[in-house]
Design a protein around this motif. Structure first.
Motif, PDB file in Angstrom:
ATOM      1  N   SER A   1      -8.118 -42.001 -15.167  1.00 42.59           N
ATOM      2  CA  SER A   1      -7.575 -40.760 -14.609  1.00 42.59           C
ATOM      3  C   SER A   1      -8.560 -39.597 -14.681  1.00 42.59           C
ATOM      4  O   SER A   1      -8.193 -38.468 -14.373  1.00 42.59           O
ATOM      5  CB  SER A   1      -6.280 -40.379 -15.345  1.00 42.59           C
ATOM      6  OG  SER A   1      -6.563 -39.999 -16.680  1.00 42.59           O
ATOM      7  N   TRP A   2      -9.805 -39.863 -15.082  1.00 38.50           N
ATOM      8  CA  TRP A   2     -10.805 -38.782 -15.116  1.00 38.50           C
ATOM      9  C   TRP A   2     -11.895 -39.020 -14.063  1.00 38.50           C
ATOM     10  O   TRP A   2     -13.020 -38.562 -14.186  1.00 38.50           O
ATOM     11  CB  TRP A   2     -11.416 -38.633 -16.513  1.00 38.50           C
ATOM     12  CG  TRP A   2     -12.101 -39.841 -17.069  1.00 38.50           C
ATOM     13  CD1 TRP A   2     -13.423 -40.155 -16.983  1.00 38.50           C
ATOM     14  CD2 TRP A   2     -11.487 -40.895 -17.828  1.00 38.50           C
ATOM     15  NE1 TRP A   2     -13.678 -41.339 -17.615  1.00 38.50           N
ATOM     16  CE2 TRP A   2     -12.499 -41.802 -18.154  1.00 38.50           C
ATOM     17  CE3 TRP A   2     -10.180 -41.139 -18.269  1.00 38.50           C
ATOM     18  CZ2 TRP A   2     -12.249 -42.966 -18.894  1.00 38.50           C
ATOM     19  CZ3 TRP A   2      -9.921 -42.286 -18.989  1.00 38.50           C
ATOM     20  CH2 TRP A   2     -10.950 -43.187 -19.305  1.00 38.50           C
ATOM     21  N   ALA A   3     -11.518 -39.710 -12.998  1.00 44.13           N
ATOM     22  CA  ALA A   3     -12.463 -39.962 -11.905  1.00 44.13           C
ATOM     23  C   ALA A   3     -12.251 -39.009 -10.729  1.00 44.13           C
ATOM     24  O   ALA A   3     -12.876 -39.165  -9.684  1.00 44.13           O
ATOM     25  CB  ALA A   3     -12.326 -41.406 -11.423  1.00 44.13           C
ATOM     26  N   TYR A   4     -11.391 -38.007 -10.886  1.00 48.15           N
ATOM     27  CA  TYR A   4     -11.064 -37.107  -9.780  1.00 48.15           C
ATOM     28  C   TYR A   4     -12.138 -36.050  -9.567  1.00 48.15           C
ATOM     29  O   TYR A   4     -12.903 -35.718 -10.477  1.00 48.15           O
ATOM     30  CB  TYR A   4      -9.729 -36.419 -10.051  1.00 48.15           C
ATOM     31  CG  TYR A   4      -8.535 -37.351 -10.021  1.00 48.15           C
ATOM     32  CD1 TYR A   4      -8.122 -37.940  -8.833  1.00 48.15           C
ATOM     33  CD2 TYR A   4      -7.829 -37.646 -11.177  1.00 48.15           C
ATOM     34  CE1 TYR A   4      -7.031 -38.785  -8.794  1.00 48.15           C
ATOM     35  CE2 TYR A   4      -6.725 -38.494 -11.153  1.00 48.15           C
ATOM     36  CZ  TYR A   4      -6.336 -39.070  -9.958  1.00 48.15           C
ATOM     37  OH  TYR A   4      -5.258 -39.909  -9.918  1.00 48.15           O
ATOM     38  N   GLU A   5     -12.147 -35.502  -8.360  1.00 40.77           N
ATOM     39  CA  GLU A   5     -13.111 -34.454  -8.024  1.00 40.77           C
ATOM     40  C   GLU A   5     -12.811 -33.177  -8.812  1.00 40.77           C
ATOM     41  O   GLU A   5     -11.714 -32.997  -9.342  1.00 40.77           O
ATOM     42  CB  GLU A   5     -13.073 -34.173  -6.527  1.00 40.77           C
ATOM     43  CG  GLU A   5     -11.802 -33.508  -6.040  1.00 40.77           C
ATOM     44  CD  GLU A   5     -11.815 -33.250  -4.538  1.00 40.77           C
ATOM     45  OE1 GLU A   5     -12.677 -33.814  -3.837  1.00 40.77           O
ATOM     46  OE2 GLU A   5     -10.957 -32.480  -4.072  1.00 40.77           O
ATOM     47  N   PRO A   6     -13.779 -32.251  -8.899  1.00 39.72           N
ATOM     48  CA  PRO A   6     -13.576 -31.012  -9.648  1.00 39.72           C
ATOM     49  C   PRO A   6     -12.406 -30.191  -9.117  1.00 39.72           C
ATOM     50  O   PRO A   6     -12.086 -30.215  -7.922  1.00 39.72           O
ATOM     51  CB  PRO A   6     -14.901 -30.263  -9.459  1.00 39.72           C
ATOM     52  CG  PRO A   6     -15.912 -31.346  -9.215  1.00 39.72           C
ATOM     53  CD  PRO A   6     -15.174 -32.388  -8.427  1.00 39.72           C
ATOM     54  N   GLY A   7     -11.774 -29.441 -10.021  1.00 37.15           N
ATOM     55  CA  GLY A   7     -10.661 -28.569  -9.675  1.00 37.15           C
ATOM     56  C   GLY A   7     -10.174 -27.832 -10.899  1.00 37.15           C
ATOM     57  O   GLY A   7     -10.652 -28.053 -12.015  1.00 37.15           O
TER      58      GLY A   7
ATOM     59  N   ARG B   1      -4.086 -45.629 -13.385  1.00 38.79           N
ATOM     60  CA  ARG B   1      -5.149 -44.703 -13.751  1.00 38.79           C
ATOM     61  C   ARG B   1      -4.853 -44.139 -15.134  1.00 38.79           C
ATOM     62  O   ARG B   1      -4.205 -43.097 -15.295  1.00 38.79           O
ATOM     63  CB  ARG B   1      -5.279 -43.599 -12.698  1.00 38.79           C
ATOM     64  CG  ARG B   1      -5.821 -44.115 -11.364  1.00 38.79           C
ATOM     65  CD  ARG B   1      -5.848 -43.033 -10.290  1.00 38.79           C
ATOM     66  NE  ARG B   1      -6.471 -43.517  -9.051  1.00 38.79           N
ATOM     67  CZ  ARG B   1      -6.420 -42.884  -7.889  1.00 38.79           C
ATOM     68  NH1 ARG B   1      -5.765 -41.718  -7.798  1.00 38.79           N
ATOM     69  NH2 ARG B   1      -7.004 -43.381  -6.819  1.00 38.79           N
ATOM     70  N   TYR B   2      -5.347 -44.850 -16.131  1.00 40.41           N
ATOM     71  CA  TYR B   2      -5.052 -44.507 -17.520  1.00 40.41           C
ATOM     72  C   TYR B   2      -5.762 -43.232 -17.952  1.00 40.41           C
ATOM     73  O   TYR B   2      -6.909 -42.974 -17.567  1.00 40.41           O
ATOM     74  CB  TYR B   2      -5.493 -45.626 -18.450  1.00 40.41           C
ATOM     75  CG  TYR B   2      -4.642 -46.878 -18.393  1.00 40.41           C
ATOM     76  CD1 TYR B   2      -3.285 -46.835 -18.687  1.00 40.41           C
ATOM     77  CD2 TYR B   2      -5.198 -48.104 -18.078  1.00 40.41           C
ATOM     78  CE1 TYR B   2      -2.510 -47.979 -18.665  1.00 40.41           C
ATOM     79  CE2 TYR B   2      -4.433 -49.256 -18.048  1.00 40.41           C
ATOM     80  CZ  TYR B   2      -3.090 -49.186 -18.340  1.00 40.41           C
ATOM     81  OH  TYR B   2      -2.330 -50.325 -18.312  1.00 40.41           O
ATOM     82  N   GLY B   3      -5.087 -42.476 -18.811  1.00 42.45           N
ATOM     83  CA  GLY B   3      -5.737 -41.381 -19.505  1.00 42.45           C
ATOM     84  C   GLY B   3      -6.635 -41.927 -20.603  1.00 42.45           C
ATOM     85  O   GLY B   3      -6.804 -43.141 -20.772  1.00 42.45           O
ATOM     86  N   THR B   4      -7.221 -41.032 -21.382  1.00 40.85           N
ATOM     87  CA  THR B   4      -8.078 -41.424 -22.494  1.00 40.85           C
ATOM     88  C   THR B   4      -7.234 -42.110 -23.565  1.00 40.85           C
ATOM     89  O   THR B   4      -6.287 -41.522 -24.088  1.00 40.85           O
ATOM     90  CB  THR B   4      -8.782 -40.189 -23.076  1.00 40.85           C
ATOM     91  OG1 THR B   4      -9.604 -39.602 -22.048  1.00 40.85           O
ATOM     92  CG2 THR B   4      -9.640 -40.556 -24.266  1.00 40.85           C
ATOM     93  N   LEU B   5      -7.582 -43.340 -23.872  1.00 38.73           N
ATOM     94  CA  LEU B   5      -6.775 -44.143 -24.796  1.00 38.73           C
ATOM     95  C   LEU B   5      -6.999 -43.718 -26.245  1.00 38.73           C
ATOM     96  O   LEU B   5      -8.133 -43.482 -26.677  1.00 38.73           O
ATOM     97  CB  LEU B   5      -7.140 -45.617 -24.664  1.00 38.73           C
ATOM     98  CG  LEU B   5      -6.796 -46.308 -23.351  1.00 38.73           C
ATOM     99  CD1 LEU B   5      -7.426 -47.701 -23.332  1.00 38.73           C
ATOM    100  CD2 LEU B   5      -5.287 -46.405 -23.160  1.00 38.73           C
ATOM    101  N   TYR B   6      -5.898 -43.651 -26.984  1.00 34.25           N
ATOM    102  CA  TYR B   6      -6.003 -43.504 -28.433  1.00 34.25           C
ATOM    103  C   TYR B   6      -4.958 -44.405 -29.076  1.00 34.25           C
ATOM    104  O   TYR B   6      -4.072 -44.933 -28.409  1.00 34.25           O
ATOM    105  CB  TYR B   6      -5.843 -42.045 -28.868  1.00 34.25           C
ATOM    106  CG  TYR B   6      -4.438 -41.488 -28.778  1.00 34.25           C
ATOM    107  CD1 TYR B   6      -3.638 -41.401 -29.918  1.00 34.25           C
ATOM    108  CD2 TYR B   6      -3.918 -41.021 -27.575  1.00 34.25           C
ATOM    109  CE1 TYR B   6      -2.344 -40.876 -29.843  1.00 34.25           C
ATOM    110  CE2 TYR B   6      -2.640 -40.503 -27.494  1.00 34.25           C
ATOM    111  CZ  TYR B   6      -1.858 -40.431 -28.633  1.00 34.25           C
ATOM    112  OH  TYR B   6      -0.586 -39.919 -28.555  1.00 34.25           O
TER     113      TYR B   6
END
Length: 283
Positions: free
Chosen positions: A116-122, A164-169
Motif C-alpha cells: 500500500s506504499w506504492a502510490y504516487e505522491p499526494g 495491498r498490505y500496509g507495513t506489517l508488524y
C-alpha cells in the motif's frame, strides 16, 4: 464453501499465520516451501506440502496441475533476508510463472500480496483509485515497476483480488522485538519525521487473505485504522521495544502518505488490531 487452496509462500510471515486459518475453516490446502522441513511442517499441520522453486516454470506448472486448486493465494516474498531486487524478481518472474500455470490448469481465481506504499505522491492517504507511482526515480522505481508487473499479471485471471498490505508488524516481522527495526532504532537510523505509514498486524493481514476468498475482483488496501506520521508512531514503537526514541524532525517524501482501508471495511474486513498505539506493546 470448502475450497482447494494452493498457498504459494506458506512458510512466509503471512503464510505461517494464514495456513492454520484456512485449515480451521475446512479448506484443503497445498502449501509450497523451498525446504523439506517446510513440507514436513505442512503435513504435520494437516495440509499437503510441495517443495517448489517458483522460478522453475515447468515445476510450477506441474505443481498447479497436480494440486488442481480452486484458488491460488500468492504470498511469496524475499523479506526473510533478500534485497529489494530479490523481491522484485519474485513479483515479476514468480508471479508470471504462477499466473501462467494457473491459466494452463484452468484456475479461475488468484489472490496476491501487494503493498500500500506504492502510490504516487499526494497529501491525503491514498485510496485504491490512486495511481501507482510509476514516475518514481530509482531505487524506488525498481519496487514500483515490479508491483505494477505483479498486479497486471494477476489481473489477467478471470477473478482476482490484490491485497495491498500496509507495513506489517507483529510476530516474525521487522517490527517485533529483536527485529530489524529494533536494531535500526538502536543504531539511530530511523527518523521521527512527517513520513506517514499505514500499518497492519500480521494476524489481520492473514485474515484478510482468508476473507478475500469471496471478495469481488480488484485491489484492496489492507491497513489499520490510523495512518500516522513517524514522529507520532515511532516513540510508541521505541517504548514498546525498550529503545530510546529519536528526536522529532520534519519532512517526508511525497509518496509517504499512508493509505485508507475504507474499501476493506465495506467488504466486511475490520482489523482486530485497529491501531498500532496499543498493539505495538503486544507483539
Amino acid at each position: 464453501m470448502i475450497m482447494r487452496i494452493f498457498l504459494a509462500g506458506a512458510t512466509g510471515v503471512i503464510g505461517r499465520h494464514l495456513l492454520p486459518l484456512l485449515l480451521a475453516d475446512g479448506h484443503q490446502v497445498t502449501g509450497t516451501s523451498q525446504s523439506p522441513e517446510g513440507v514436513a511442517q505442512f503435513k504435520a499441520a494437516g495440509a499437503t506440502g510441495v517443495r517448489l522453486d517458483v522460478f522453475d516454470r515447468d515445476a510450477v506448472k506441474r505443481a498447479l496441475a497436480e494440486a488442481a486448486p480452486d484458488v491460488v493465494i500468492h504470498q511469496l516474498t524475499a523479506l526473510g533476508g533478500g534485497s529489494s531486487a530479490d523481491n522484485a524478481r519474485i513479483r515479476r518472474t514468480g508471479t508470471r510463472n504462477l499466473v501462467d500455470a494457473a491459466h494452463a490448469a484452468g484456475i479461475q481465481r488468484i489472490i496476491a500480496q501487494s503493498i500500500s506504499w506504492a502510490y504516487e505522491p499526494g497529501e491525503a492517504p491514498a485510496t485504491e483509485a490512486t495511481p501507482l507511482d510509476v514516475a518514481a526515480p530509482e531505487p524506488r522505481a525498481t519496487t514500483i515497476a515490479a508491483v505494477q508487473a505483479l498486479e497486471e499479471a494477476v489481473a489477467e485471471a478471470p477473478e482476482y483480488v490484490i491485497l495491498r498490505y500496509g507495513t506489517l508488524y507483529g510476530p516474525g516481522t521487522w517490527y517485533a522485538p529483536g527485529g530489524l527495526m529494533a536494531a535500526k532504532l538502536q543504531a539511530g537510523e530511523l527518523a521521527a519525521d512527517d513520513a506517514v505509514t499505514s500499518f497492519v498486524h500480521v494476524d489481520d493481514a492473514a485474515r484478510a487473505a482468508l476473507t478475500a476468498l469471496t471478495w469481488p475482483s480488484g485491489p484492496v488496501n489492507i491497513t489499520d485504522d490510523e495512518p500516522a506520521a513517524a514522529h507520532t508512531w515511532l516513540p510508541v514503537l521505541a517504548a514498546a521495544l525498550g529503545t530510546p526514541a529519536p528526536l522529532p524532525s520534519t519532512g517526508r517524501a511525497g509518496w509517504q502518505r499512508g493509505a485508507t482501508n475504507t474499501t476493506a471495511h465495506a467488504l466486511g474486513w475490520h482489523p482486530t488490531h485497529p491501531t498500532w498505539r496499543t498493539s505495538f506493546h503486544t507483539q
